[in-house]
Design a protein around this motif. Structure first.
Motif, PDB file in Angstrom:
ATOM      1  N   ALA A   1     -32.757  17.133  16.298  1.00 46.02           N
ATOM      2  CA  ALA A   1     -33.161  15.762  16.642  1.00 46.02           C
ATOM      3  C   ALA A   1     -33.160  14.862  15.403  1.00 46.02           C
ATOM      4  O   ALA A   1     -32.720  13.699  15.466  1.00 46.02           O
ATOM      5  CB  ALA A   1     -34.551  15.777  17.281  1.00 46.02           C
ATOM      6  N   ALA A   2     -33.634  15.407  14.276  1.00 43.37           N
ATOM      7  CA  ALA A   2     -33.689  14.608  13.039  1.00 43.37           C
ATOM      8  C   ALA A   2     -32.287  14.180  12.609  1.00 43.37           C
ATOM      9  O   ALA A   2     -32.085  13.030  12.177  1.00 43.37           O
ATOM     10  CB  ALA A   2     -34.363  15.417  11.928  1.00 43.37           C
ATOM     11  N   HIS A   3     -31.322  15.077  12.744  1.00 45.20           N
ATOM     12  CA  HIS A   3     -29.959  14.730  12.345  1.00 45.20           C
ATOM     13  C   HIS A   3     -29.326  13.728  13.307  1.00 45.20           C
ATOM     14  O   HIS A   3     -28.567  12.846  12.888  1.00 45.20           O
ATOM     15  CB  HIS A   3     -29.108  16.001  12.247  1.00 45.20           C
ATOM     16  CG  HIS A   3     -29.317  16.740  10.962  1.00 45.20           C
ATOM     17  ND1 HIS A   3     -30.327  17.641  10.787  1.00 45.20           N
ATOM     18  CD2 HIS A   3     -28.668  16.672   9.768  1.00 45.20           C
ATOM     19  CE1 HIS A   3     -30.285  18.100   9.551  1.00 45.20           C
ATOM     20  NE2 HIS A   3     -29.290  17.532   8.916  1.00 45.20           N
ATOM     21  N   MET A   4     -29.625  13.882  14.593  1.00 47.86           N
ATOM     22  CA  MET A   4     -29.116  12.911  15.565  1.00 47.86           C
ATOM     23  C   MET A   4     -29.681  11.520  15.270  1.00 47.86           C
ATOM     24  O   MET A   4     -28.966  10.506  15.305  1.00 47.86           O
ATOM     25  CB  MET A   4     -29.495  13.329  16.992  1.00 47.86           C
ATOM     26  CG  MET A   4     -28.886  14.647  17.444  1.00 47.86           C
ATOM     27  SD  MET A   4     -27.114  14.498  17.699  1.00 47.86           S
ATOM     28  CE  MET A   4     -26.732  16.143  18.301  1.00 47.86           C
ATOM     29  N   LEU A   5     -30.985  11.480  14.991  1.00 45.21           N
ATOM     30  CA  LEU A   5     -31.634  10.196  14.706  1.00 45.21           C
ATOM     31  C   LEU A   5     -31.091   9.597  13.402  1.00 45.21           C
ATOM     32  O   LEU A   5     -30.917   8.388  13.292  1.00 45.21           O
ATOM     33  CB  LEU A   5     -33.149  10.385  14.615  1.00 45.21           C
ATOM     34  CG  LEU A   5     -33.861  10.664  15.944  1.00 45.21           C
ATOM     35  CD1 LEU A   5     -35.332  10.994  15.715  1.00 45.21           C
ATOM     36  CD2 LEU A   5     -33.728   9.460  16.884  1.00 45.21           C
ATOM     37  N   PHE A   6     -30.824  10.469  12.419  1.00 42.25           N
ATOM     38  CA  PHE A   6     -30.263  10.002  11.144  1.00 42.25           C
ATOM     39  C   PHE A   6     -28.882   9.367  11.381  1.00 42.25           C
ATOM     40  O   PHE A   6     -28.585   8.283  10.860  1.00 42.25           O
ATOM     41  CB  PHE A   6     -30.169  11.166  10.175  1.00 42.25           C
ATOM     42  CG  PHE A   6     -29.641  10.790   8.810  1.00 42.25           C
ATOM     43  CD1 PHE A   6     -30.079   9.640   8.147  1.00 42.25           C
ATOM     44  CD2 PHE A   6     -28.704  11.596   8.169  1.00 42.25           C
ATOM     45  CE1 PHE A   6     -29.595   9.300   6.900  1.00 42.25           C
ATOM     46  CE2 PHE A   6     -28.211  11.260   6.914  1.00 42.25           C
ATOM     47  CZ  PHE A   6     -28.656  10.107   6.278  1.00 42.25           C
ATOM     48  N   ALA A   7     -28.067  10.047  12.197  1.00 44.86           N
ATOM     49  CA  ALA A   7     -26.733   9.508  12.513  1.00 44.86           C
ATOM     50  C   ALA A   7     -26.851   8.179  13.260  1.00 44.86           C
ATOM     51  O   ALA A   7     -26.110   7.218  12.977  1.00 44.86           O
ATOM     52  CB  ALA A   7     -25.945  10.519  13.348  1.00 44.86           C
ATOM     53  N   LEU A   8     -27.794   8.128  14.215  1.00 42.22           N
ATOM     54  CA  LEU A   8     -27.997   6.882  14.985  1.00 42.22           C
ATOM     55  C   LEU A   8     -28.467   5.750  14.064  1.00 42.22           C
ATOM     56  O   LEU A   8     -28.001   4.610  14.169  1.00 42.22           O
ATOM     57  CB  LEU A   8     -29.023   7.135  16.093  1.00 42.22           C
ATOM     58  CG  LEU A   8     -29.362   5.947  16.988  1.00 42.22           C
ATOM     59  CD1 LEU A   8     -28.119   5.496  17.771  1.00 42.22           C
ATOM     60  CD2 LEU A   8     -30.492   6.291  17.961  1.00 42.22           C
ATOM     61  N   TYR A   9     -29.373   6.088  13.147  1.00 41.80           N
ATOM     62  CA  TYR A   9     -29.902   5.084  12.222  1.00 41.80           C
ATOM     63  C   TYR A   9     -28.785   4.511  11.336  1.00 41.80           C
ATOM     64  O   TYR A   9     -28.681   3.289  11.161  1.00 41.80           O
ATOM     65  CB  TYR A   9     -30.997   5.714  11.364  1.00 41.80           C
ATOM     66  CG  TYR A   9     -31.475   4.842  10.241  1.00 41.80           C
ATOM     67  CD1 TYR A   9     -32.260   3.709  10.493  1.00 41.80           C
ATOM     68  CD2 TYR A   9     -31.153   5.133   8.917  1.00 41.80           C
ATOM     69  CE1 TYR A   9     -32.704   2.901   9.458  1.00 41.80           C
ATOM     70  CE2 TYR A   9     -31.592   4.337   7.874  1.00 41.80           C
ATOM     71  CZ  TYR A   9     -32.365   3.210   8.151  1.00 41.80           C
ATOM     72  OH  TYR A   9     -32.796   2.406   7.124  1.00 41.80           O
ATOM     73  N   VAL A  10     -27.941   5.415  10.813  1.00 40.20           N
ATOM     74  CA  VAL A  10     -26.847   4.943   9.953  1.00 40.20           C
ATOM     75  C   VAL A  10     -25.872   4.088  10.769  1.00 40.20           C
ATOM     76  O   VAL A  10     -25.352   3.081  10.284  1.00 40.20           O
ATOM     77  CB  VAL A  10     -26.125   6.138   9.301  1.00 40.20           C
ATOM     78  CG1 VAL A  10     -24.928   5.672   8.486  1.00 40.20           C
ATOM     79  CG2 VAL A  10     -27.084   6.913   8.408  1.00 40.20           C
ATOM     80  N   TRP A  11     -25.640   4.495  12.036  1.00 39.46           N
ATOM     81  CA  TRP A  11     -24.743   3.712  12.893  1.00 39.46           C
ATOM     82  C   TRP A  11     -25.304   2.307  13.101  1.00 39.46           C
ATOM     83  O   TRP A  11     -24.561   1.309  13.020  1.00 39.46           O
ATOM     84  CB  TRP A  11     -24.573   4.410  14.251  1.00 39.46           C
ATOM     85  CG  TRP A  11     -23.706   3.659  15.210  1.00 39.46           C
ATOM     86  CD1 TRP A  11     -22.353   3.626  15.232  1.00 39.46           C
ATOM     87  CD2 TRP A  11     -24.143   2.803  16.270  1.00 39.46           C
ATOM     88  NE1 TRP A  11     -21.904   2.820  16.238  1.00 39.46           N
ATOM     89  CE2 TRP A  11     -22.984   2.295  16.908  1.00 39.46           C
ATOM     90  CE3 TRP A  11     -25.393   2.428  16.759  1.00 39.46           C
ATOM     91  CZ2 TRP A  11     -23.047   1.428  17.998  1.00 39.46           C
ATOM     92  CZ3 TRP A  11     -25.459   1.563  17.856  1.00 39.46           C
ATOM     93  CH2 TRP A  11     -24.286   1.076  18.444  1.00 39.46           C
ATOM     94  N   VAL A  12     -26.616   2.214  13.365  1.00 32.03           N
ATOM     95  CA  VAL A  12     -27.244   0.896  13.581  1.00 32.03           C
ATOM     96  C   VAL A  12     -27.153   0.056  12.314  1.00 32.03           C
ATOM     97  O   VAL A  12     -26.806  -1.136  12.358  1.00 32.03           O
ATOM     98  CB  VAL A  12     -28.729   1.070  14.015  1.00 32.03           C
ATOM     99  CG1 VAL A  12     -29.453  -0.275  14.005  1.00 32.03           C
ATOM    100  CG2 VAL A  12     -28.800   1.717  15.396  1.00 32.03           C
TER     101      VAL A  12
END
Length: 551
Positions: A528-539
């Motif tokens: 979950a942390a890596h998914m959120l990290f990827a989403l954050y960088v995308w945003v």
């Protein structure tokens, strides 16, 4: 560089040789014991028993070899010692025990009616043949802790005498009169020795007591060997296993990987090219120790060491270093080696610090796996593909970091990372595809069918299709650099599901020999942390692109 590597390797091998030398009083560690379907040193037996009950291989600074023998010699002395580890909060609540406490004595846990009621509840759950949830798994562990302590204390678990005929060794509690006297000789010498140590006697008295203990153990071994010399013919492997236990080669390997990662970070981030040789040397030393530990497990167990989750984690981290080194030698990007040492060290640290989830003990093969040939070519092939995907995953993390720092100013670094990710995925697919086919052939050989949509087979296929989709999309120009970085992270969750999820979460299918329990919350949080990290960088990236378009 060659001279430095030679010197450091010599130092390491010398250190390894020193740990292999037995000290006075250590002979007890080498006493052969039958346990878990194989002959092992008492050193391994004691560590495994203490880890089951206490969760660690040492208690208050004392070795397991001392602790386990005192359980048997004086179990009543342990009645008020808090040696039983309970982590599950639901179990603590059901036992009406404080949730902030981790260790309890036997009376607190097993002296109340609550324990009897919970055992009945566990038995009823077992009879339904449903997969046990974490609460019942924790109850089962508690029951096992109770059983192990009782059996060791009664002398029924420590099997030290081979039969004249047959396979089952005799436990201490059932030894014939003549051998009971010899074992009493060991325990008497042991009590004298630990008494001398505890009372801070002068070194001469301690050494004399240690020598007496060694003599008593040797006398028992000589008599036991005379009963059945063939069954007692394990001296070389017993010594190798005690050395493996004391040397901790994988721990030394990740120490060198971490040091190498620090040096390589300086090379990559600060362009300190002069440090590259030092990085290679440290990495090579870690890899030598890594391989040495792997070889020791192979020698002791006479099989490829990839039969459980712990061993596959060790194997995957070894493959990650190997692939990283090969790609680094080809491309000389510097970042590949850094990513490889980082994720490999991470995997080894997890394996070292989570023995309750990743069981490091040396166990015989499950009946269904008793084919060294298929174990070697199928399991090693399919899991080495995970190593390449793991490297891509580590590179993906670094790629996201550079996108966060600034896409434009780090364009060259991102392009290097994406190239390495693409090559890593190709290597992974090149191993995963034949690994799946080889698994089908083994399934036909063992179970009478090539493919049965077993959860393990299904998720391995899903992982392969996921990576093939990414590679094809990249080749067709549908995925750009940022997409490769993100998919390196997302698609690794498919590997985690095929590797960990099927065995530890689903717990269903014909691959039940690999099932385990624990760590779900940590693995879920990791994904979950890596998914959120990827989403954050995308945003963040989307915001920057819009701002750039307006200006």
């Amino acid at each position: 560089m060659k001279k430095l590597l030679l010197v450091l390797t010599t130092v390491l091998l010398s250190f390894s040789a020193l740990t292999a030398m037995a000290k006075p009083g250590d002979q007890l560690k080498y006493l052969p014991v039958q346990d878990g379907g194989r002959i092992k040193p008492y050193d391994s037996f004691a560590k495994e028993m203490l880890e089951i009950v206490y969760g660690k291989s040492r208690y208050e600074g004392r070795n397991a070899t001392e602790i386990i023998l005192t359980w048997m010699l004086s179990p009543q002395a342990w009645s008020d010692k808090k040696i039983f580890e309970v982590r599950n909060h639901q179990v603590l609540e059901a036992m009406k025990l404080p949730k902030d406490q981790r260790y309890f004595n036997g009376q607190e846990l097993f002296g109340s009616d609550r324990f009897t009621l919970l055992r009945q509840e566990l038995q009823a759950k077992r009879e339904t043949k449903e997969k046990l949830n974490p609460y019942f798994q924790a109850l089962q562990r508690l029951e096992n802790q109770f059983f192990v302590f009782q059996e060791v204390a009664a002398g029924r678990m420590l099997r030290v005498l081979p039969p004249k005929e047959g396979m089952n060794w005799t436990a201490v509690a059932d030894l014939p009169e003549a051998f009971q006297q010899k074992f009493v000789g060991i325990t008497t010498a042991f009590v004298t020795y630990i008494g001398a140590v505890a009372n801070n006697s002068n070194q001469g008295d301690v050494d004399a007591a240690a020598i007496k203990l060694d003599e008593a153990v040797n006398a028992f071994e000589t008599a036991a060997r005379a009963e059945n010399p063939e069954a007692y013919n394990h001296d070389t492997k017993i010594k190798a296993e005690v050395h493996y236990n004391s040397f901790h080669p994988f721990r030394w390997a990740y120490v060198f990987y971490i040091l190498a990662a620090i040096v390589l970070l300086l090379v990559w981030a600060l362009s300190k090219e002069s440090l590259m040789k030092a990085g290679w040397v440290l990495l090579a030393l870690g890899f030598i120790l890594h391989t040495y530990g792997f070889g020791l497990r192979m020698y002791i167990m006479e099989r490829a060491p990839v039969s459980n989750m712990y061993e596959t984690v060790i194997w995957v981290s070894w493959g990650t270093i190997l692939f990283a080194a090969i790609l680094e030698l080809i491309y000389k990007f510097r970042i590949i080696l850094f990513a490889g040492t980082l994720v490999s060290a991470f995997a080894l640290v997890i394996a070292d610090f989570a023995p309750a989830v990743l069981d490091p003990t040396l166990q015989p093969l499950e009946p269904v796996l008793r084919s060294n040939y298929w174990l070697t070519i199928h399991v090693m092939t399919i899991t080495i593909s995970y190593a390449a995907f793991f490297l891509a995953f580590g590179l993906g993390d670094l790629g996201l970091f550079y996108y966060l720092k600034g896409e434009e100013k780090n364009h060259d670094k991102i392009r290097a990372i994406v190239t390495a990710i693409y090559r890593s995925m190709q290597i992974g697919v090149a191993f995963l595809a034949p690994g799946i086919i080889l698994g089908g052939i083994w399934a036909d050989y063992s179970w009478g069918r090539f493919w049965g949509w077993d959860p393990k087979e299904t998720w391995a296929l899903i992982a392969l299709l996921g990576y093939l989709a990414v590679l094809h999309a990249r080749y067709a120009g549908m995925i750009k650099n940022f997409g490769m970085v993100v998919t390196a992270i997302i698609t690794f969750s498919l590997v985690i599901m095929a590797w960990y999820g099927v065995n530890f979460v689903l717990g269903a299918g014909l691959h039940s020999y690999g099932f385990g329990a624990g760590g779900i919350e940590y693995v879920s949080a990791f994904v979950a942390a890596h998914m959120l990290f990827a989403l954050y960088v995308w945003v963040v990236r989307q915001g920057r692109n819009k701002k750039s378009a307006k200006s």
